[in-house]
Design a protein around this motif. Structure first.
Motif, PDB file in Angstrom:
ATOM      1  N   LEU A 121       0.841  -1.197   0.000  1.00  0.00           N
ATOM      2  CA  LEU A 121       0.000   0.000   0.000  1.00  0.00           C
ATOM      3  C   LEU A 121       0.873   1.242   0.000  1.00  0.00           C
ATOM      4  CD1 LEU A 121      -2.809   1.385   0.265  1.00  0.00           C
ATOM      5  CD2 LEU A 121      -2.448   1.334   2.746  1.00  0.00           C
ATOM      6  N   TRP A 122       0.643   2.129  -0.975  1.00  0.00           N
ATOM      7  CA  TRP A 122       1.257   3.450  -1.021  1.00  0.00           C
ATOM      8  C   TRP A 122       0.204   4.423  -0.536  1.00  0.00           C
ATOM      9  CZ3 TRP A 122       5.509   6.110  -1.058  1.00  0.00           C
ATOM     10  CH2 TRP A 122       5.561   7.410  -1.578  1.00  0.00           C
ATOM     11  N   ASP A 123       0.399   4.980   0.655  1.00  0.00           N
ATOM     12  CA  ASP A 123      -0.640   5.755   1.332  1.00  0.00           C
ATOM     13  C   ASP A 123      -0.547   7.236   0.955  1.00  0.00           C
ATOM     14  OD1 ASP A 123      -2.767   6.320   2.947  1.00  0.00           O
ATOM     15  OD2 ASP A 123      -1.633   6.217   4.821  1.00  0.00           O
ATOM     16  N   ASP A 124      -0.798   7.530  -0.312  1.00  0.00           N
ATOM     17  CA  ASP A 124      -0.701   8.900  -0.815  1.00  0.00           C
ATOM     18  C   ASP A 124      -1.615   9.004  -2.028  1.00  0.00           C
ATOM     19  OD1 ASP A 124       0.017  11.366  -1.940  1.00  0.00           O
ATOM     20  OD2 ASP A 124       2.140  11.110  -1.514  1.00  0.00           O
ATOM     21  N   ILE A 125      -2.483  10.011  -2.045  1.00  0.00           N
ATOM     22  CA  ILE A 125      -3.442  10.127  -3.147  1.00  0.00           C
ATOM     23  C   ILE A 125      -2.892  10.887  -4.347  1.00  0.00           C
ATOM     24  CG2 ILE A 125      -5.395  10.051  -1.560  1.00  0.00           C
ATOM     25  CD1 ILE A 125      -5.692  13.137  -2.174  1.00  0.00           C
ATOM     26  N   GLN A 126      -1.690  11.464  -4.234  1.00  0.00           N
ATOM     27  CA  GLN A 126      -1.164  12.285  -5.320  1.00  0.00           C
ATOM     28  C   GLN A 126      -0.735  11.429  -6.515  1.00  0.00           C
ATOM     29  OE1 GLN A 126      -1.575  15.507  -5.133  1.00  0.00           O
ATOM     30  NE2 GLN A 126      -2.337  15.235  -3.026  1.00  0.00           N
ATOM     31  N   LEU A 127      -0.864  11.993  -7.709  1.00  0.00           N
ATOM     32  CA  LEU A 127      -0.404  11.307  -8.906  1.00  0.00           C
ATOM     33  C   LEU A 127       1.105  11.079  -8.824  1.00  0.00           C
ATOM     34  CD1 LEU A 127      -2.450  13.255 -11.596  1.00  0.00           C
ATOM     35  CD2 LEU A 127      -2.891  10.947 -10.728  1.00  0.00           C
ATOM     36  N   VAL A 128       1.538   9.966  -9.373  1.00  0.00           N
ATOM     37  CA  VAL A 128       2.953   9.585  -9.291  1.00  0.00           C
ATOM     38  C   VAL A 128       3.624   9.987 -10.598  1.00  0.00           C
ATOM     39  CG1 VAL A 128       4.568   7.702  -8.893  1.00  0.00           C
ATOM     40  CG2 VAL A 128       2.344   7.694  -7.750  1.00  0.00           C
ATOM     41  N   ARG A 129       4.164  11.191 -10.618  1.00  0.00           N
ATOM     42  CA  ARG A 129       4.724  11.729 -11.859  1.00  0.00           C
ATOM     43  C   ARG A 129       6.164  12.200 -11.697  1.00  0.00           C
ATOM     44  NH1 ARG A 129      -0.532  15.020 -14.325  1.00  0.00           N
ATOM     45  NH2 ARG A 129      -1.707  13.129 -14.922  1.00  0.00           N
ATOM     46  N   ASP A 130       6.830  11.714 -10.660  1.00  0.00           N
ATOM     47  CA  ASP A 130       8.250  12.013 -10.513  1.00  0.00           C
ATOM     48  C   ASP A 130       8.957  10.774  -9.985  1.00  0.00           C
ATOM     49  OD1 ASP A 130       8.442  12.124  -7.481  1.00  0.00           O
ATOM     50  OD2 ASP A 130       7.042  13.762  -7.782  1.00  0.00           O
ATOM     51  N   ASP A 131      10.270  10.765 -10.128  1.00  0.00           N
ATOM     52  CA  ASP A 131      11.051   9.580  -9.777  1.00  0.00           C
ATOM     53  C   ASP A 131      10.995   9.268  -8.287  1.00  0.00           C
ATOM     54  OD1 ASP A 131      11.811   9.131 -12.400  1.00  0.00           O
ATOM     55  OD2 ASP A 131      13.623  10.344 -12.244  1.00  0.00           O
ATOM     56  N   GLU A 132      10.945  10.287  -7.448  1.00  0.00           N
ATOM     57  CA  GLU A 132      10.921  10.051  -6.000  1.00  0.00           C
ATOM     58  C   GLU A 132       9.661   9.315  -5.574  1.00  0.00           C
ATOM     59  OE1 GLU A 132      11.265  12.519  -1.759  1.00  0.00           O
ATOM     60  OE2 GLU A 132      11.324  13.597  -3.677  1.00  0.00           O
ATOM     61  N   LYS A 133       8.502   9.767  -6.057  1.00  0.00           N
ATOM     62  CA  LYS A 133       7.252   9.087  -5.716  1.00  0.00           C
ATOM     63  C   LYS A 133       7.216   7.681  -6.314  1.00  0.00           C
ATOM     64  CE  LYS A 133       3.937  12.832  -4.844  1.00  0.00           C
ATOM     65  NZ  LYS A 133       4.851  13.978  -4.912  1.00  0.00           N
ATOM     66  N   ALA A 134       7.692   7.539  -7.546  1.00  0.00           N
ATOM     67  CA  ALA A 134       7.703   6.211  -8.175  1.00  0.00           C
ATOM     68  C   ALA A 134       8.541   5.240  -7.359  1.00  0.00           C
ATOM     69  CB  ALA A 134       8.233   6.312  -9.601  1.00  0.00           C
ATOM     70  N   ALA A 135       9.698   5.679  -6.897  1.00  0.00           N
ATOM     71  CA  ALA A 135      10.549   4.824  -6.069  1.00  0.00           C
ATOM     72  C   ALA A 135       9.843   4.461  -4.766  1.00  0.00           C
ATOM     73  CB  ALA A 135      11.873   5.523  -5.784  1.00  0.00           C
ATOM     74  N   GLY A 136       9.093   5.404  -4.200  1.00  0.00           N
ATOM     75  CA  GLY A 136       8.357   5.136  -2.972  1.00  0.00           C
ATOM     76  C   GLY A 136       7.270   4.094  -3.162  1.00  0.00           C
ATOM     77  N   VAL A 137       6.549   4.184  -4.280  1.00  0.00           N
ATOM     78  CA  VAL A 137       5.498   3.197  -4.567  1.00  0.00           C
ATOM     79  C   VAL A 137       6.094   1.797  -4.680  1.00  0.00           C
ATOM     80  CG1 VAL A 137       3.771   2.439  -6.233  1.00  0.00           C
ATOM     81  CG2 VAL A 137       3.985   4.864  -5.695  1.00  0.00           C
TER      82      VAL A 137
END
Length: 234
Positions: A121-137
């Motif tokens: 589970l990635w507990d964030d509603i924001q769109l994943v449009r950068d490398d940092e968020k993608a790595a977190g997911v």
């Protein structure tokens, strides 16, 4: 090889659309080699046309022009998992509802065992449009074949794109079962499947994913180009 792979990507995209696993949003891809993969056209997947061009994307580096920003999720999976050969990003109804609750399904029936030790589970509603968020997911995905993004869909990875499409269908059904279990009020006391039983149940034998691929792609105009060879082995 690339022509057949492109046909497979297009067939997969349309199959996901027909099955109601995607709508205006979502994307799928298949690995070409260690350094590149092929992603579907940047349009609603059910509307992808036969012979429409797919795009080669590097596993590392900027996305090519016109490729959707969340394809960074595919990049991170292919970079972190050498065994991953196919990725699907989708937004199916029951999965979206469960993700919006900030919950993941428990292992309650056979399809759920393919996500052992458990869906991330990635507990964030924001769109994943950068490398940092993608790595977190993908970190939240852990060792599972799938991860939910709260209020924002899911991603699955498979040993082939055909398998990833099947896993997307499985995850939607797993979430359907979880919501049904929760609606009874028995979710906390109902049986769940343990690690040993899950490992035994999550078989690839018996043409498990090949039959799901046949079911989901029946009637597609490019299926004969994309379908695995007829001499499949049990």
């Amino acid at each position: 090889m690339t022509d057949r792979l492109a046909a497979t990507v297009r067939v997969a995209a349309r199959a996901l659309g027909r099955a109601g696993l995607v709508h205006a949003y979502g994307h799928c891809s298949a690995r070409i080699d260690a350094d590149t993969f092929l992603v579907c056209p940047s349009r609603p997947m059910g509307l992808v046309r036969p012979d429409e061009a797919c795009t080669v994307v590097p596993v590392e580096g900027p996305l090519p022009a016109g490729v959707l920003g969340e394809v960074r999720l595919h990049q991170r999976i292919y970079a972190k998992r050498p065994e991953a050969q196919g990725v699907v990003r989708f937004m199916s109804p029951n999965m979206m509802a469960l993700a919006a609750l900030g919950r993941v399904p428990r292992m309650r029936h056979g399809f759920s065992t393919y996500f052992a030790p458990g869906v991330g589970l990635w507990d964030d509603i924001q769109l994943v449009r950068d490398d940092e968020k993608a790595a977190g997911v993908i970190a939240a995905m852990g060792e599972s074949a799938g991860v939910l993004m709260r209020g924002n869909g899911a991603v699955v990875a498979g040993a082939s794109l055909e398998e990833a499409v099947g896993l997307a269908w499985y995850l939607e059904d797993v979430c359907r079962i979880e919501l049904a279990a929760l609606s009874t009020g028995l979710g906390d006391t109902a049986p769940v499947i343990g690690p040993e039983a899950a490992a035994a149940r999550a078989t690839r034998a018996g043409l498990i994913f090949e039959r799901m691929w046949d079911y989901l792609t029946d009637g597609d105009p490019e299926r004969d180009i994309a379908t695995p060879p007829a001499d499949r082995k049990e």
